[in-house]
Design an enzyme around this catalytic site. Sequence first.
Site, PDB file in Angstrom:
ATOM      1  N   VAL A 115       0.869  -1.168   0.000  1.00  0.00           N
ATOM      2  CA  VAL A 115       0.000   0.000   0.000  1.00  0.00           C
ATOM      3  C   VAL A 115       0.909   1.222   0.000  1.00  0.00           C
ATOM      4  CG1 VAL A 115      -2.001  -1.079   1.095  1.00  0.00           C
ATOM      5  CG2 VAL A 115      -0.203  -0.124   2.532  1.00  0.00           C
ATOM      6  N   SER A 116       0.400   2.327  -0.505  1.00  0.00           N
ATOM      7  CA  SER A 116       1.273   3.470  -0.773  1.00  0.00           C
ATOM      8  C   SER A 116       1.733   4.237   0.445  1.00  0.00           C
ATOM      9  CB  SER A 116       0.583   4.432  -1.748  1.00  0.00           C
ATOM     10  OG  SER A 116       0.377   3.782  -2.989  1.00  0.00           O
TER      11      SER A 116
END
Length: 210
Positions: A8-9
Amino acid sequence: MKIGYIRVSSKDQNEDRQLSKLKSLDIEERFIFIDKASGKNFNRPQYQAMKQVIRKGDLIYIDALDRLGRDYDGIIREWRHITRELKADIVILENKTLFDSRKFKSMGDMGKLMEDQFLSLLSYVAEQERKKIRKRQAEGIAIAKANGKQFGRPKIGLDTLSTEQRKILHENYGKWKNKIITGVEFMQMLGLKKTTFYKIINKYQPQNVS
């Protein structure tokens, strides 16, 4: 062995959706590697840890190609390293009809050619999406700045002190000046760090602060 990889970023994003999907494939949680980092490069701690445990014949599941990364050249390099050097396989769950390296391997040299073509296309799309995100972010920041929004750490000065801090400053400035209390004691009373304390104290004029 089945292995799962999640990215996930940022720390604020939730990995539960990807995690649930991988667990449904009966992947043991200890073999699911999760990074909370940008996809611009592959220097991610959990991704690198995963590569250390990959063995010939292992099967790596990833939710989508952009979860592997968003760098065009990097995606191709990493995919080839895992499938052709480490002799493991990768399945991209979002598009497993096209991206299941086992299918390409069964087709021999023609499969390698087809895999390279599909990978190049999808990697290019992933990188273009990253560029669009960066462009949108830059445009958003520019608009916010034009509207007067400030970015970065807020500046701390006399005008940002709370009413309680102003009162403490007013009541104890003379004590500090006359060495009744130390600078350390004074800054602790104000809840300020040394640099900020002296920045404020040097501009303080007792008669101007109530």
